[in-house]
Design a protein around this motif. Structure first.
Motif, PDB file in Angstrom:
ATOM      1  N   LYS A 114     -12.727  -4.780 -19.897  1.00 49.46           N
ATOM      2  CA  LYS A 114     -12.383  -5.216 -18.548  1.00 49.46           C
ATOM      3  C   LYS A 114     -11.399  -4.214 -17.964  1.00 49.46           C
ATOM      4  N   PRO A 115     -11.926  -3.060 -17.534  1.00 51.33           N
ATOM      5  CA  PRO A 115     -11.056  -1.972 -17.092  1.00 51.33           C
ATOM      6  C   PRO A 115     -10.291  -2.303 -15.813  1.00 51.33           C
ATOM      7  N   MET A 116      -9.175  -1.607 -15.644  1.00 48.32           N
ATOM      8  CA  MET A 116      -8.372  -1.793 -14.444  1.00 48.32           C
ATOM      9  C   MET A 116      -9.156  -1.408 -13.193  1.00 48.32           C
ATOM     10  N   GLY A 117      -9.994  -0.396 -13.306  1.00 44.62           N
ATOM     11  CA  GLY A 117     -10.830  -0.003 -12.176  1.00 44.62           C
ATOM     12  C   GLY A 117     -10.112   0.896 -11.192  1.00 44.62           C
ATOM     13  N   SER A 118     -10.538   0.877  -9.941  1.00 44.98           N
ATOM     14  CA  SER A 118      -9.956   1.735  -8.912  1.00 44.98           C
ATOM     15  C   SER A 118      -8.581   1.212  -8.505  1.00 44.98           C
ATOM     16  N   VAL A 119      -7.685   2.151  -8.193  1.00 46.88           N
ATOM     17  CA  VAL A 119      -6.311   1.768  -7.828  1.00 46.88           C
ATOM     18  C   VAL A 119      -5.855   2.575  -6.620  1.00 46.88           C
ATOM     19  N   GLN A 120      -5.334   1.885  -5.625  1.00 47.26           N
ATOM     20  CA  GLN A 120      -4.578   2.488  -4.530  1.00 47.26           C
ATOM     21  C   GLN A 120      -3.361   1.607  -4.319  1.00 47.26           C
ATOM     22  N   SER A 121      -2.205   2.145  -4.690  1.00 50.41           N
ATOM     23  CA  SER A 121      -0.988   1.344  -4.703  1.00 50.41           C
ATOM     24  C   SER A 121       0.200   2.242  -4.388  1.00 50.41           C
ATOM     25  N   GLY A 122       1.314   1.619  -4.002  1.00 52.50           N
ATOM     26  CA  GLY A 122       2.467   2.455  -3.697  1.00 52.50           C
ATOM     27  C   GLY A 122       3.732   1.699  -3.389  1.00 52.50           C
ATOM     28  N   LEU A 123       4.626   2.417  -2.708  1.00 50.26           N
ATOM     29  CA  LEU A 123       5.949   1.926  -2.332  1.00 50.26           C
ATOM     30  C   LEU A 123       5.924   1.521  -0.866  1.00 50.26           C
ATOM     31  N   LEU A 124       6.635   0.448  -0.548  1.00 50.05           N
ATOM     32  CA  LEU A 124       6.695  -0.046   0.828  1.00 50.05           C
ATOM     33  C   LEU A 124       8.149  -0.289   1.202  1.00 50.05           C
ATOM     34  N   THR A 125       8.618   0.404   2.245  1.00 53.03           N
ATOM     35  CA  THR A 125       9.966   0.195   2.771  1.00 53.03           C
ATOM     36  C   THR A 125       9.844  -0.457   4.138  1.00 53.03           C
ATOM     37  N   MET A 126      10.553  -1.568   4.332  1.00 50.69           N
ATOM     38  CA  MET A 126      10.517  -2.302   5.589  1.00 50.69           C
ATOM     39  C   MET A 126      11.936  -2.439   6.128  1.00 50.69           C
ATOM     40  N   SER A 127      12.071  -2.359   7.458  1.00 52.58           N
ATOM     41  CA  SER A 127      13.407  -2.396   8.053  1.00 52.58           C
ATOM     42  C   SER A 127      13.388  -3.042   9.424  1.00 52.58           C
ATOM     43  N   GLN A 128      14.486  -3.734   9.732  1.00 46.23           N
ATOM     44  CA  GLN A 128      14.661  -4.291  11.070  1.00 46.23           C
ATOM     45  C   GLN A 128      15.374  -3.310  12.000  1.00 46.23           C
ATOM     46  N   TYR A 129      15.795  -2.158  11.468  1.00 49.64           N
ATOM     47  CA  TYR A 129      16.521  -1.166  12.262  1.00 49.64           C
ATOM     48  C   TYR A 129      15.632   0.015  12.624  1.00 49.64           C
ATOM     49  N   ALA A 130      15.916   0.595  13.775  1.00 47.06           N
ATOM     50  CA  ALA A 130      15.203   1.792  14.205  1.00 47.06           C
ATOM     51  C   ALA A 130      15.565   2.954  13.281  1.00 47.06           C
ATOM     52  N   SER A 131      14.571   3.769  12.942  1.00 49.33           N
ATOM     53  CA  SER A 131      14.767   4.867  12.002  1.00 49.33           C
ATOM     54  C   SER A 131      14.462   6.196  12.682  1.00 49.33           C
ATOM     55  N   SER A 132      14.904   7.283  12.015  1.00 49.08           N
ATOM     56  CA  SER A 132      14.665   8.613  12.578  1.00 49.08           C
ATOM     57  C   SER A 132      13.640   9.412  11.781  1.00 49.08           C
ATOM     58  N   ALA A 133      13.513   9.168  10.464  1.00 47.40           N
ATOM     59  CA  ALA A 133      12.574   9.938   9.659  1.00 47.40           C
ATOM     60  C   ALA A 133      12.345   9.248   8.320  1.00 47.40           C
ATOM     61  N   HIS A 134      11.152   9.492   7.769  1.00 44.01           N
ATOM     62  CA  HIS A 134      10.794   8.960   6.450  1.00 44.01           C
ATOM     63  C   HIS A 134      10.024  10.049   5.699  1.00 44.01           C
ATOM     64  N   THR A 135      10.353  10.230   4.419  1.00 40.28           N
ATOM     65  CA  THR A 135       9.736  11.284   3.624  1.00 40.28           C
ATOM     66  C   THR A 135       9.395  10.775   2.232  1.00 40.28           C
ATOM     67  N   ARG A 136       8.196  11.117   1.768  1.00 37.11           N
ATOM     68  CA  ARG A 136       7.822  10.864   0.383  1.00 37.11           C
ATOM     69  C   ARG A 136       8.188  12.078  -0.456  1.00 37.11           C
ATOM     70  N   TYR A 137       9.019  11.886  -1.473  1.00 37.32           N
ATOM     71  CA  TYR A 137       9.391  12.942  -2.407  1.00 37.32           C
ATOM     72  C   TYR A 137       8.633  12.730  -3.716  1.00 37.32           C
ATOM     73  N   ASP A 138       7.884  13.741  -4.118  1.00 37.19           N
ATOM     74  CA  ASP A 138       7.188  13.665  -5.390  1.00 37.19           C
ATOM     75  C   ASP A 138       8.178  13.895  -6.524  1.00 37.19           C
ATOM     76  N   LEU A 139       8.126  13.051  -7.550  1.00 42.35           N
ATOM     77  CA  LEU A 139       9.017  13.189  -8.692  1.00 42.35           C
ATOM     78  C   LEU A 139       8.378  14.068  -9.760  1.00 42.35           C
ATOM     79  N   PRO A 140       9.162  14.857 -10.479  1.00 38.45           N
ATOM     80  CA  PRO A 140       8.609  15.733 -11.509  1.00 38.45           C
ATOM     81  C   PRO A 140       8.224  14.952 -12.754  1.00 38.45           C
ATOM     82  N   GLY A 141       7.525  15.650 -13.651  1.00 40.23           N
ATOM     83  CA  GLY A 141       7.156  15.047 -14.928  1.00 40.23           C
ATOM     84  C   GLY A 141       5.771  14.443 -14.887  1.00 40.23           C
ATOM     85  N   LYS A 142       4.837  15.064 -15.572  1.00 38.02           N
ATOM     86  CA  LYS A 142       3.460  14.584 -15.605  1.00 38.02           C
ATOM     87  C   LYS A 142       2.995  14.471 -17.060  1.00 38.02           C
ATOM     88  N   GLU A 143       2.113  13.510 -17.292  1.00 37.89           N
ATOM     89  CA  GLU A 143       1.483  13.398 -18.600  1.00 37.89           C
ATOM     90  C   GLU A 143       0.470  14.532 -18.760  1.00 37.89           C
TER      91      GLU A 143
END
Length: 355
Positions: A158-187
């Motif tokens: 019963k494999p996990m199958g296809s995956v699309q998942s991630g991080l979600l940041t929510m805010s009630q305040y107006a923002s100026s910029a958002h950036t995804r930073y890739d973290l080092p270290g891979k298998e």
């Protein structure tokens, strides 16, 4: 006899060919995000709050929602259990609506959520971002993928199958910029082709004194053998923090650190299970000088997943919390004991003030 041998050889080659084709496919389609990605803000459906005022009391909640599939009745194969998916679509819907209702009632200024699925077999293709957006129309949000795989073939039956998942940041305040930073270290190949691409979201919010409030939503690695990848990720965070501190901004990092956090002790929580191998204490050598931890040592934030949850049996620990720069006053940090009803994590809320 020769025909029989040829037939058997051909029969044996079929699964080999399938494996070769599959490995080629996941290698070609492997998600390889760049070091930094500018993220687009999805504006709130209701008017947002304006610039943050220095000295005001603010709140932020971090919650690893376990793709709305790791409720109290579930185990997980990576932790020694047998399951890889939510028990049903209806249970996924129930879990995400319940956790969304909790966030509705909480009304924190900021939400840092991890393991949020948008189109995954394990959560029956439920778009959890859309559901949370509709439940919280006064929040703007940004989403960043950290797990995009066309097919995870394990567990075999019963494999996990296809995956699309991630991080979600929510805010009630107006923002100026958002950036995804890739973290080092891979298998190593081909394991990495079925693994997460760890990252964090940096969100910037203007403050009325001309500075910026920088909010980081992170989810670090847990299972790498020898802790090599975790070490690389923490070194990357150290360098990131050092650069941000030079700017004189306010910096708050929160999320799932996948370490037993400073100021906490898992032994205070009654449990029959022993300390799991994957859980390591957060290194005392971490170089965030004059930063302060926002943790609740009295409320566990994660449980073991080799078995379903049973009070007093599962090993419990505090791995979710916040790290704040010295120009942020931590007023209170409180974990919410939800007894892992809808996720294998409990949420944590911090109240703080920008000095």
């Amino acid at each position: 006899m020769k025909k029989l041998i040829k037939w058997l050889a051909a029969l044996l080659l079929i699964p080999v060919a399938i494996i070769v084709v599959f490995l080629g496919y996941v290698t070609i389609t492997d998600y390889k995000p760049p070091a930094q990605i500018a993220l687009s803000l999805n504006e709130p459906m209701l008017p947002a709050k304006t610039v943050i005022t220095q000295g005001d009391t603010l709140t932020a909640t971090t919650f690893n929602i376990g793709y709305a599939g790791l409720d109290e009745g579930q185990d997980f194969f990576m932790d020694g259990g047998t399951r890889s998916r939510s028990s049903s679509k209806s249970k996924t819907d129930e879990n995400i609506l319940s956790m969304g209702g909790y966030l509705q009632d909480k009304q924190s200024d900021f939400y840092l959520l991890q393991e949020v699925d948008i189109k995954s077999s394990r959560s029956y293709k439920v778009n959890e971002v859309t559901i949370l957006r509709d439940l919280l129309p006064q929040y703007g949000y940004v989403f960043a993928l950290n797990y995009k795989v066309p097919w995870v073939p394990v567990p075999v039956f019963k494999p996990m199958g296809s995956v699309q998942s991630g991080l979600l940041t929510m805010s009630q305040y107006a923002s100026s910029a958002h950036t995804r930073y890739d973290l080092p270290g891979k298998e190593s190949w081909p394991v990495q082709q079925m693994e997460l691409d760890r990252a964090f979201i940096e969100s910037r919010y203007p403050v009325d004194n001309g500075k910026e409030f920088v909010l980081v939503n992170l989810h670090l690695s847990a299972f790498d053998e020898g802790g090599v990848i975790r070490k690389q990720q923490l070194e990357f965070l150290e360098a990131y923090i050092e650069q941000e501190v030079k700017q004189g901004n306010y910096l708050l990092l929160g999320g799932d650190w996948n370490h037993s956090l400073p100021g906490t002790d898992p032994q205070v929580f009654p449990a029959e299970q022993a300390w799991p191998e994957w859980l390591q204490p957060f290194p005392v050598s971490f170089g965030a000088k004059n930063f302060n931890w926002g943790v609740d040592p009295n409320t566990p934030t994660v449980r073991t997943l080799d078995i379903a949850y049973e009070d007093g049996v599962n090993f419990l620990a505090v791995i979710d919390g916040f790290l704040a720069s010295s120009n942020i006053e931590i007023i209170e940090t409180r974990g919410e004991q939800l007894h892992f009803k809808n996720s294998d994590h409990n949420p944590v809320t911090i109240s703080f003030r920008l000095l």
